[in-house]
Design a protein around this motif. Structure first.
Motif, PDB file in Angstrom:
ATOM      1  N   LEU A  10       0.803  -1.379   0.143  1.00 58.37           N
ATOM      2  CA  LEU A  10      -0.013  -0.025   0.221  1.00 58.37           C
ATOM      3  C   LEU A  10       1.038   1.117  -0.080  1.00 58.37           C
ATOM      4  CD1 LEU A  10      -2.829  -0.855   2.319  1.00 58.37           C
ATOM      5  CD2 LEU A  10      -2.989  -0.546   0.104  1.00 58.37           C
ATOM      6  N   LEU A  11       1.830   1.355   0.708  1.00 60.87           N
ATOM      7  CA  LEU A  11       2.911   2.310   0.848  1.00 60.87           C
ATOM      8  C   LEU A  11       3.488   2.557  -0.571  1.00 60.87           C
ATOM      9  CD1 LEU A  11       4.167   4.530   2.541  1.00 60.87           C
ATOM     10  CD2 LEU A  11       5.878   2.981   2.948  1.00 60.87           C
ATOM     11  N   ALA A  12       3.945   1.305  -1.269  1.00 60.41           N
ATOM     12  CA  ALA A  12       4.390   1.573  -2.543  1.00 60.41           C
ATOM     13  C   ALA A  12       3.438   1.993  -3.673  1.00 60.41           C
ATOM     14  CB  ALA A  12       5.165   0.010  -3.070  1.00 60.41           C
ATOM     15  N   ILE A  13       2.120   1.653  -3.528  1.00 53.75           N
ATOM     16  CA  ILE A  13       1.102   2.049  -4.432  1.00 53.75           C
ATOM     17  C   ILE A  13       1.138   3.564  -4.234  1.00 53.75           C
ATOM     18  CG2 ILE A  13      -1.483   1.888  -5.014  1.00 53.75           C
ATOM     19  CD1 ILE A  13      -1.077  -0.927  -4.522  1.00 53.75           C
ATOM     20  N   GLY A  14       0.896   4.081  -3.036  1.00 48.15           N
ATOM     21  CA  GLY A  14       0.769   5.310  -2.740  1.00 48.15           C
ATOM     22  C   GLY A  14       1.724   6.544  -3.116  1.00 48.15           C
ATOM     23  N   ILE A  15       3.129   6.007  -3.012  1.00 47.47           N
ATOM     24  CA  ILE A  15       4.066   6.721  -3.572  1.00 47.47           C
ATOM     25  C   ILE A  15       4.216   6.884  -5.178  1.00 47.47           C
ATOM     26  CG2 ILE A  15       6.802   6.560  -3.749  1.00 47.47           C
ATOM     27  CD1 ILE A  15       6.728   5.707  -0.869  1.00 47.47           C
ATOM     28  N   ALA A  16       3.744   5.631  -5.541  1.00 50.13           N
ATOM     29  CA  ALA A  16       3.624   5.601  -7.016  1.00 50.13           C
ATOM     30  C   ALA A  16       2.526   6.545  -7.491  1.00 50.13           C
ATOM     31  CB  ALA A  16       3.479   4.396  -7.587  1.00 50.13           C
ATOM     32  N   LEU A  17       1.408   6.894  -6.961  1.00 51.72           N
ATOM     33  CA  LEU A  17       0.293   7.568  -7.332  1.00 51.72           C
ATOM     34  C   LEU A  17       0.863   9.071  -7.096  1.00 51.72           C
ATOM     35  CD1 LEU A  17      -2.703   5.788  -5.984  1.00 51.72           C
ATOM     36  CD2 LEU A  17      -2.226   6.367  -8.309  1.00 51.72           C
ATOM     37  N   ILE A  18       1.522   9.260  -6.014  1.00 53.50           N
ATOM     38  CA  ILE A  18       2.038  10.637  -5.700  1.00 53.50           C
ATOM     39  C   ILE A  18       3.009  11.103  -6.954  1.00 53.50           C
ATOM     40  CG2 ILE A  18       3.260  12.108  -4.221  1.00 53.50           C
ATOM     41  CD1 ILE A  18       1.959  10.498  -1.942  1.00 53.50           C
ATOM     42  N   LEU A  19       3.919  10.160  -7.277  1.00 42.20           N
ATOM     43  CA  LEU A  19       4.714  10.598  -8.248  1.00 42.20           C
ATOM     44  C   LEU A  19       4.460  10.661  -9.410  1.00 42.20           C
ATOM     45  CD1 LEU A  19       8.057   8.388  -7.305  1.00 42.20           C
ATOM     46  CD2 LEU A  19       7.989  10.632  -7.309  1.00 42.20           C
ATOM     47  N   ALA A  20       3.304   9.892  -9.842  1.00 44.63           N
ATOM     48  CA  ALA A  20       2.412  10.286 -11.357  1.00 44.63           C
ATOM     49  C   ALA A  20       1.774  11.307 -11.230  1.00 44.63           C
ATOM     50  CB  ALA A  20       1.582   8.938 -11.344  1.00 44.63           C
ATOM     51  N   PHE A  21       1.291  11.585 -10.134  1.00 37.49           N
ATOM     52  CA  PHE A  21       0.473  13.057 -10.191  1.00 37.49           C
ATOM     53  C   PHE A  21       1.544  13.993 -10.252  1.00 37.49           C
ATOM     54  CE2 PHE A  21      -0.859  16.600  -7.675  1.00 37.49           C
ATOM     55  CZ  PHE A  21      -2.167  17.151  -8.504  1.00 37.49           C
ATOM     56  N   LEU A  23       4.726  14.148 -11.810  1.00 43.61           N
ATOM     57  CA  LEU A  23       5.250  14.047 -12.950  1.00 43.61           C
ATOM     58  C   LEU A  23       4.267  14.401 -14.365  1.00 43.61           C
ATOM     59  CD1 LEU A  23       7.768  11.171 -12.275  1.00 43.61           C
ATOM     60  CD2 LEU A  23       8.708  13.600 -12.282  1.00 43.61           C
ATOM     61  N   LEU A  24       3.295  13.915 -14.192  1.00 43.87           N
ATOM     62  CA  LEU A  24       2.314  13.872 -15.193  1.00 43.87           C
ATOM     63  C   LEU A  24       1.261  14.942 -15.292  1.00 43.87           C
ATOM     64  CD1 LEU A  24       1.680  10.258 -15.796  1.00 43.87           C
ATOM     65  CD2 LEU A  24       3.142  11.479 -16.788  1.00 43.87           C
ATOM     66  N   ARG A  25       0.867  15.890 -14.164  1.00 49.22           N
ATOM     67  CA  ARG A  25       0.119  17.026 -14.277  1.00 49.22           C
ATOM     68  C   ARG A  25       0.510  18.036 -15.057  1.00 49.22           C
ATOM     69  NH1 ARG A  25       1.656  20.705  -9.103  1.00 49.22           N
ATOM     70  NH2 ARG A  25       3.894  20.535  -9.323  1.00 49.22           N
ATOM     71  N   PRO A  26      -0.183  19.001 -15.766  1.00 49.05           N
ATOM     72  CA  PRO A  26       0.274  20.100 -16.587  1.00 49.05           C
ATOM     73  C   PRO A  26       0.944  20.873 -15.873  1.00 49.05           C
ATOM     74  CG  PRO A  26      -2.361  19.659 -16.487  1.00 49.05           C
ATOM     75  CD  PRO A  26      -1.753  18.913 -15.702  1.00 49.05           C
ATOM     76  N   LYS A  27       2.017  21.542 -16.466  1.00 50.36           N
ATOM     77  CA  LYS A  27       3.017  22.359 -15.704  1.00 50.36           C
ATOM     78  C   LYS A  27       2.615  23.647 -15.532  1.00 50.36           C
ATOM     79  CE  LYS A  27       5.873  19.182 -15.808  1.00 50.36           C
ATOM     80  NZ  LYS A  27       5.713  18.242 -14.876  1.00 50.36           N
TER      81      LYS A  27
END
Length: 159
Positions: A10-21, A23-27
């Motif tokens: 669960l911690l790894a999935i949470g970190i992956a979601l935060i990193l994806a947000f 890195l992939l959000r509009p700048k």
């Protein structure tokens, strides 16, 4: 065994979601008001038809082919300044298409026809020859070009 590692999963999935947000959000989102000056590097000229060179080539090919076959090409694209010629009494869809193919898309153009020009256009109307004078289309177009719908309706009936 999975029961022992589920908190780490669960911690790894949470970190992956935060990193994806992150890195992939509009700048950056910039909206310009109408009064803001547009600099040359900010303009985006979109091609009028299609997309790029291939779209332009396809549009040109369909235009030329349509002329040879006398097929109505690009009827869905209407000029912003064209009038609805079907409002004229005695003008149906086919006569309106014929008039538009001859270059008449506005009431003003038809209203300004001289008697000599009327004869020239009438000769090109084919099956609709004589309609311009018989249905008084030029006179109707004059009323509609001036925006005189009351006068039109008194003279020719309800629109």
């Amino acid at each position: 065994m999975i029961r022992e590692y589920w908190p780490y999963l669960l911690l790894a999935i949470g970190i992956a979601l935060i990193l994806a947000f992150l890195l992939l959000r509009p700048k950056q989102r910039v909206t310009l008001s109408d009064s803001a000056p547009i600099r040359p590097h900010m303009t985006q000229a979109a091609p009028p038809e299609g997309r790029g060179i291939a779209g332009e080539a396809a549009a040109a090919t369909s235009d030329v082919t349509g002329e040879f076959l006398r097929a109505p090409v690009h009827q869905h694209l209407k000029d912003d300044d064209s009038d609805d010629l079907l409002l004229l009494k005695g003008v149906g869809p086919k006569l309106a298409d014929t008039l538009q193919s001859l270059g008449f898309s506005r009431f003003e153009q038809i209203a300004k026809l001289t008697p000599a020009e009327m004869e020239r256009v009438d000769a090109q109307l084919g099956a609709f020859r004589g309609r311009l004078s018989r249905d008084r289309i030029v006179e109707q177009a004059d009323y509609l070009a001036r925006g005189d719908t009351d006068g039109f309706e008194q003279r020719f009936g309800k629109l």
